[in-house]
Design a protein around this motif. Structure first.
Motif, short mmCIF file in Angstrom:
data_model
loop_
_atom_site.label_atom_id
_atom_site.label_comp_id
_atom_site.label_asym_id
_atom_site.label_seq_id
_atom_site.Cartn_x
_atom_site.Cartn_y
_atom_site.Cartn_z
N ALA B 113 0.82 -1.21 0.00
CA ALA B 113 0.00 0.00 0.00
C ALA B 113 0.86 1.26 0.00
CB ALA B 113 -0.94 0.00 1.21
N THR B 114 2.08 1.19 0.57
CA THR B 114 2.86 2.41 0.75
C THR B 114 4.07 2.49 -0.17
OG1 THR B 114 4.05 1.30 2.55
CG2 THR B 114 2.21 2.71 3.17
N THR B 115 4.33 1.48 -1.01
CA THR B 115 5.46 1.57 -1.94
C THR B 115 4.98 1.35 -3.36
OG1 THR B 115 5.98 -0.78 -1.95
CG2 THR B 115 6.98 0.54 -0.20
N GLN B 116 5.93 1.38 -4.30
CA GLN B 116 5.60 1.08 -5.69
C GLN B 116 5.50 -0.43 -5.93
OE1 GLN B 116 4.63 4.14 -6.65
NE2 GLN B 116 5.65 3.88 -8.62
N PHE B 117 5.90 -1.21 -4.93
CA PHE B 117 5.86 -2.67 -5.09
C PHE B 117 4.49 -3.19 -4.69
CE2 PHE B 117 10.26 -1.49 -4.00
CZ PHE B 117 10.86 -1.79 -5.22
N ILE B 295 -9.18 -8.53 1.26
CA ILE B 295 -8.74 -7.36 2.01
C ILE B 295 -7.69 -6.58 1.23
CG2 ILE B 295 -7.48 -6.64 4.08
CD1 ILE B 295 -8.75 -9.16 5.41
N SER B 296 -6.73 -7.30 0.62
CA SER B 296 -5.66 -6.60 -0.08
C SER B 296 -6.22 -5.83 -1.27
CB SER B 296 -4.59 -7.58 -0.52
OG SER B 296 -5.13 -8.56 -1.37
N GLU B 297 -7.24 -6.41 -1.95
CA GLU B 297 -7.81 -5.69 -3.09
C GLU B 297 -8.49 -4.40 -2.64
OE1 GLU B 297 -10.25 -8.70 -4.84
OE2 GLU B 297 -8.59 -9.52 -6.03
N ARG B 298 -9.04 -4.43 -1.42
CA ARG B 298 -9.72 -3.24 -0.93
C ARG B 298 -8.71 -2.18 -0.48
NH1 ARG B 298 -13.58 -5.13 3.36
NH2 ARG B 298 -13.48 -6.99 2.07
N ALA B 303 -3.39 -3.18 -6.81
CA ALA B 303 -2.69 -4.37 -6.31
C ALA B 303 -2.42 -5.34 -7.45
CB ALA B 303 -3.52 -5.05 -5.24
N LYS B 304 -1.21 -5.93 -7.43
CA LYS B 304 -0.88 -6.94 -8.43
C LYS B 304 -0.77 -8.29 -7.74
CE LYS B 304 1.70 -3.56 -11.01
NZ LYS B 304 3.01 -2.97 -11.13
N PRO B 305 -1.65 -9.22 -8.06
CA PRO B 305 -1.57 -10.52 -7.41
C PRO B 305 -0.30 -11.26 -7.82
CG PRO B 305 -3.15 -10.58 -9.20
CD PRO B 305 -2.72 -9.15 -9.05
N ALA B 306 0.43 -11.79 -6.86
CA ALA B 306 1.60 -12.63 -7.15
C ALA B 306 1.15 -14.08 -7.00
CB ALA B 306 2.74 -12.30 -6.20
N LEU B 307 1.18 -14.80 -8.12
CA LEU B 307 0.55 -16.13 -8.17
C LEU B 307 1.60 -17.23 -8.34
CD1 LEU B 307 -2.40 -15.15 -10.52
CD2 LEU B 307 -2.39 -15.21 -8.02
#
Lengths: 96, 471
Positions: B113-117, B295-298, B303-307
């Protein structure tokens, strides 16, 4: 009615496909379909009405009945189309 | 009051209860119905016990293997298999591992949420294994439980955010999009494959893609984990049994049963144990991962899912096989080197070589065609053979068992945390974590500035943006 996502260990990519199928069903407004995921070894022909796999394991999953092969596991459009097709094929009405 | 407290402590020492509570929180946050919450919580509790039962089966078949190996070659023989080692570890370190897993997800969301990653690590199974290894390393370093959990969770969150980040430059070339990332503990080895493929690429005569080759089919059975583990372990057990000899096995281990039959049955039992552990892990994660994803999507914009690695397999099925074979070749070469130099011997773990080798092949192919796929995956194979060897000492008693963590991230993270904590204790670990966080935020700021400059340039000359995004 049951849709099953299958991958080789039944942990990661089949789980994501499972969640994406649920998402697609919700977007399509289809209810009454149970979705689950498992590994290749645990699934058999009677496990589900339709089985979703990535194209890399299509060959190994041939025996699982109605197998839906996904060309990409991350393309939501493809998943939505193929989920809708599978639902229609099994006599479930997809509101358009 | 002391009585109540000690009962409570007893309760929280049960990893199955901790995992069930995490599932309970996850289900409640998703606003599931009371019956779903109840059902899911109980399922998770039972799932963890299934996992623990599988661990017993695996160690039952590994211990005669270890004895045969020692008798035959006079050194320790180690099979890297995540499920086998995690199952055993969780019996002792389960509570800490479960809490690191849980709080690590929170740190992951906070960093994203707080970085570019923007990577959200959705491969819960390998994240859980990583948490287990961190719990072991800090436990072996002698930290108090709260320190294990606090520092462990921060380390876990950093790993979950940055492991996808280092693969992403190569992942983009494979998927053609920046929306999806790779979340797997093989990340360091897979990124290494991308680097090797890029470095060995020839500008004048670029290697063609693996997908132009017409490849024989019929190797589909390689994808059934149960079959492939039983087969590969069968070969390994039988070879070791031949070297150990019938006299030793029949008198010491098999209770008179014919030694080759004994070896085959133990190998099949190993696969049975892995099967049980996988089933347990599947049940444990079923309630937790959807909550984490929701939660992460909200909370994380873009957000980019790492699968998990198989998402790459559909992009280049030929590279999957080439990558597996090249990585396995790397594992064999590594094993021969170890045998000649008299160290403990890391036997190539077929599942690890398949999963991370195949992904290395796909990534290597994306960066450098056929040559990239072969050389990149071969390098990954070497990495996941030598890293586990170096990792053994920092795992304490766990390193003495006949199985270990297999993928490259375990090696990299384990070596850093293990050596930092043994060199300077808690202070050094805290300093290392602070330095890592500074690096994460520092590179995030650099990336943000570069992205800004690029979009400013693109505003002036739209044609330039086209090439940039292709690259």
């Amino acid at each position: 009615m049951k849709f099953l996502a299958v991958c080789s260990s039944g942990l990661g990519s089949s789980f994501m496909t499972h969640l994406n199928i649920e998402k697609a069903l919700k977007e399509l407004g289809v209810t009454g379909i149970e979705v689950d995921h498992t590994d290749l070894g645990s699934a058999d022909a009677g496990s589900a009405d339709a089985v979703f796999v990535g194209r890399d394991i299509a060959e190994a999953a041939q025996h699982l009945g109605d197998v839906v092969v996904l060309d990409s596991l991350i393309d939501m459009n493809e998943i939505r189309t193929k989920v809708a097709d599978a639902a229609t094929r099994h006599g479930i009405e997809v509101p358009s | 009051v002391n009585g109540v407290l000690s009962v409570l402590l007893d309760v929280f020492r049960q990893p199955s209860i901790i995992v069930a509570l995490i599932a309970l929180i996850g289900l409640a946050i998703q606003r599931k119905s009371a019956s779903d919450v109840f059902k899911g919580t109980v399922r998770t509790l039972v799932g963890f016990l299934v996992l623990a039962a599988g661990a017993g089966v695996v160690s039952g078949s590994l211990s005669p293997f270890g004895q045969m190996f020692e008798h035959a070659f006079n050194v320790q023989g180690v099979v890297p298999n995540n499920e086998a080692i995690v199952g055993q570890v969780l019996v002792e370190y389960g509570s800490a591992a479960a809490l690191i897993f849980f709080f690590g997800m929170i740190v992951n969301v906070a960093l994203a949420a707080t970085t570019q990653f923007k990577y959200i690590y959705l491969s819960g199974h390998v994240a859980f294994y990583m948490a287990a290894m961190i719990a072991v390393i800090f436990g072996v370093a002698g930290f108090a439980t709260w320190q294990v959990i606090l520092w462990g969770s921060i380390a876990q969150g950093i790993v979950m955010t940055m492991s996808p980040a280092i693969v992403q430059p190569f992942m983009r070339k494979v998927t053609g999009t920046d929306d999806v990332a790779l979340g797997h503990t093989g990340g360091a080895g897979i990124a290494l494959s991308g680097v090797v493929a890029t470095l060995t690429r020839s500008k004048r005569k670029p290697s063609r893609s693996t997908e132009d080759i017409a490849f024989p089919s019929g190797l589909g059975f390689l994808r059934d984990t149960t079959v492939i583990v039983a087969l590969s372990m069968g070969v390994i057990y039988v070879v070791v049994a031949l070297f150990a000899g019938p006299d030793y096995i029949q008198s010491e281990l098999s209770n008179g049963q014919t030694y080759l039959l004994f070896a085959i049955m133990q190998a099949a039992t190993f696969s049975a144990g892995v099967f049980i552990i996988l089933a347990g892990v599947r049940v444990v994660l079923a309630e937790i991962v959807p909550a984490f994803k929701g939660i992460s999507e909200r909370l994380v914009k873009d957000a980019k899912p790492a699968l998990d690695v198989p998402i790459t397999f559909t992009f280049a099925p030929n590279a999957v096989l080439i990558g597996f074979l090249s990585s396995f070749a790397g594992g064999i070469v590594g094993m021969v080197v170890m045998a000649l130099s008299g160290t403990a011997i890391i036997i190539p773990g077929i599942v690890a070589h398949f999963m991370t080798g195949a992904a290395s092949g796909v990534i290597g192919n994306g960066a450098g065609g056929r040559r990239g796929a072969v050389l990149g995956a071969f390098t990954n194979g070497l990495a996941i053979t030598f890293l586990p060897l170096l990792l053994l000492p920092v795992l304490g008693n766990v390193g003495l068992s006949n199985s270990t963590f297999s993928d490259a991230d375990f090696g990299v993270v384990g070596l850093v945390l293990g050596h930092v904590s043994s060199a300077g204790g808690q202070t050094a670990v805290v300093i290392a974590l602070v330095v890592s966080l500074v690096l994460v935020y520092g590179s995030s700021v650099l990336m943000r500035n570069r992205a800004k400059r690029r979009s400013a340039l693109a505003d002036q000359a739209p044609a330039e943006q086209e090439t940039a995004s292709v690259r």
